[in-house]
Scaffold this motif. Structure first.
Motif, PDB file in Angstrom:
ATOM      1  N   VAL A  51       0.856  -1.180   0.000  1.00 24.50           N
ATOM      2  CA  VAL A  51       0.000   0.000   0.000  1.00 24.50           C
ATOM      3  C   VAL A  51       0.894   1.232   0.000  1.00 24.50           C
ATOM      4  CG1 VAL A  51      -1.624   1.374   1.371  1.00 24.50           C
ATOM      5  CG2 VAL A  51      -1.918  -1.096   1.205  1.00 24.50           C
ATOM      6  N   TYR A  52       0.541   2.191  -0.822  1.00 21.92           N
ATOM      7  CA  TYR A  52       1.228   3.478  -0.838  1.00 21.92           C
ATOM      8  C   TYR A  52       0.267   4.533  -0.316  1.00 21.92           C
ATOM      9  CZ  TYR A  52       5.017   1.307  -3.304  1.00 21.92           C
ATOM     10  OH  TYR A  52       6.066   0.489  -3.623  1.00 21.92           O
ATOM     11  N   ASN A  53       0.651   5.129   0.776  1.00 17.91           N
ATOM     12  CA  ASN A  53      -0.151   6.163   1.417  1.00 17.91           C
ATOM     13  C   ASN A  53       0.201   7.511   0.784  1.00 17.91           C
ATOM     14  OD1 ASN A  53      -1.857   7.457   3.145  1.00 17.91           O
ATOM     15  ND2 ASN A  53      -0.640   7.127   4.982  1.00 17.91           N
ATOM     16  N   ASP A  86      -7.933  -7.578   4.097  1.00 21.91           N
ATOM     17  CA  ASP A  86      -7.402  -7.619   5.462  1.00 21.91           C
ATOM     18  C   ASP A  86      -6.160  -6.739   5.598  1.00 21.91           C
ATOM     19  OD1 ASP A  86      -9.419  -9.353   6.230  1.00 21.91           O
ATOM     20  OD2 ASP A  86      -8.147 -11.156   6.131  1.00 21.91           O
ATOM     21  N   TYR A  87      -5.272  -6.825   4.601  1.00 21.77           N
ATOM     22  CA  TYR A  87      -4.038  -6.030   4.616  1.00 21.77           C
ATOM     23  C   TYR A  87      -4.341  -4.531   4.573  1.00 21.77           C
ATOM     24  CZ  TYR A  87       0.243  -3.945   2.673  1.00 21.77           C
ATOM     25  OH  TYR A  87       1.323  -3.141   2.419  1.00 21.77           O
ATOM     26  N   VAL A  88      -5.207  -4.114   3.667  1.00 19.16           N
ATOM     27  CA  VAL A  88      -5.547  -2.697   3.535  1.00 19.16           C
ATOM     28  C   VAL A  88      -6.258  -2.200   4.786  1.00 19.16           C
ATOM     29  CG1 VAL A  88      -6.944  -1.046   2.213  1.00 19.16           C
ATOM     30  CG2 VAL A  88      -5.566  -2.744   1.013  1.00 19.16           C
ATOM     31  N   LYS A  89      -7.140  -3.013   5.330  1.00 21.90           N
ATOM     32  CA  LYS A  89      -7.864  -2.625   6.555  1.00 21.90           C
ATOM     33  C   LYS A  89      -6.875  -2.418   7.704  1.00 21.90           C
ATOM     34  CE  LYS A  89     -11.701  -3.893   9.528  1.00 21.90           C
ATOM     35  NZ  LYS A  89     -12.872  -4.764   9.665  1.00 21.90           N
ATOM     36  N   SER A  90      -5.931  -3.340   7.881  1.00 22.18           N
ATOM     37  CA  SER A  90      -4.966  -3.198   8.973  1.00 22.18           C
ATOM     38  C   SER A  90      -4.033  -2.007   8.742  1.00 22.18           C
ATOM     39  CB  SER A  90      -4.157  -4.485   9.157  1.00 22.18           C
ATOM     40  OG  SER A  90      -3.295  -4.702   8.056  1.00 22.18           O
ATOM     41  N   ASP A 149     -14.052  -2.344   4.652  1.00 23.87           N
ATOM     42  CA  ASP A 149     -14.696  -3.647   4.444  1.00 23.87           C
ATOM     43  C   ASP A 149     -14.217  -4.383   3.189  1.00 23.87           C
ATOM     44  OD1 ASP A 149     -15.919  -2.220   2.394  1.00 23.87           O
ATOM     45  OD2 ASP A 149     -17.878  -2.155   3.365  1.00 23.87           O
ATOM     46  N   GLY A 150     -13.349  -3.773   2.409  1.00 25.48           N
ATOM     47  CA  GLY A 150     -12.816  -4.437   1.220  1.00 25.48           C
ATOM     48  C   GLY A 150     -13.718  -4.398   0.006  1.00 25.48           C
ATOM     49  N   ASP A 151     -14.879  -3.763   0.117  1.00 23.80           N
ATOM     50  CA  ASP A 151     -15.790  -3.697  -1.030  1.00 23.80           C
ATOM     51  C   ASP A 151     -15.250  -2.768  -2.108  1.00 23.80           C
ATOM     52  OD1 ASP A 151     -17.590  -5.460   0.071  1.00 23.80           O
ATOM     53  OD2 ASP A 151     -18.988  -3.925   0.768  1.00 23.80           O
TER      54      ASP A 151
END
Length: 173
Positions: A51-53, A86-90, A149-151
């Protein structure tokens, strides 16, 4: 005149050297990006995700991933989608910061393809009685994943948001 000719030859040689150094630098940036993605990000089989913020529009995010030796994430099945969600949420928890995925229907409305041109066969569209996705018609042609939620949601491609790159760990220079 002979001296000018020798100088022209030297200038051409230097230009060739500069092009070669530039190509090596570009190759090194790609390899460093791939290594960073696989060391800092999520590893899943032969793929690594990072992920790049950093905010970028869809085209800019795609270009930045390619410059780093990858491409925007293209979840091809439920297993990849759930791991990415899961990765993006964390990464962004708490909060909801959407990330661009390498999915769009820019060529033909409703025909979603990955950035590599293959058709998308697995979808994780937001389903809700008030706002099911995709709902943007011809205006919203690029897809982002919600970090809570990954949607998936369709968005205007010029909207700036974070992004996630995918790297192939089998590739080495």
């Amino acid at each position: 005149m002979d001296r000018v000719s020798r100088m022209d030859t030297k200038v051409l040689e230097l230009e060739d050297d500069v092009r070669e150094v530039y190509q090596h630098s570009k190759d090194n940036r790609k390899e460093m990006g791939r290594l960073e993605g696989c060391q800092k990000g999520l590893r899943l089989g032969y793929k690594c995700y990072l992920v790049y913020n950093n905010l970028a529009d869809y085209a800019g995010a795609s270009r930045k991933c390619m410059e780093r030796g990858g491409r925007m994430a293209m979840p091809r099945d439920r297993r990849e989608q759930e791991a990415l969600a899961d990765y993006v949420k964390s990464f962004f928890s708490p909060g909801n910061w959407p990330v661009w995925l390498g999915v769009n229907d820019l060529r033909s409305e409703g025909a979603y393809v990955f950035d590599d041109g293959t058709r998308v066969s697995y979808f994780q569209w937001r389903k809700h009685f008030l706002s099911s996705q995709p709902d943007g018609g011809r205006r919203e042609n690029c897809v982002a994943m919600s970090s809570d939620d990954g949607d998936w949601w369709d968005h205007y491609c010029d909207r700036t948001m974070n992004y996630i790159c995918e790297f192939d760990d089998r590739v080495a220079l």
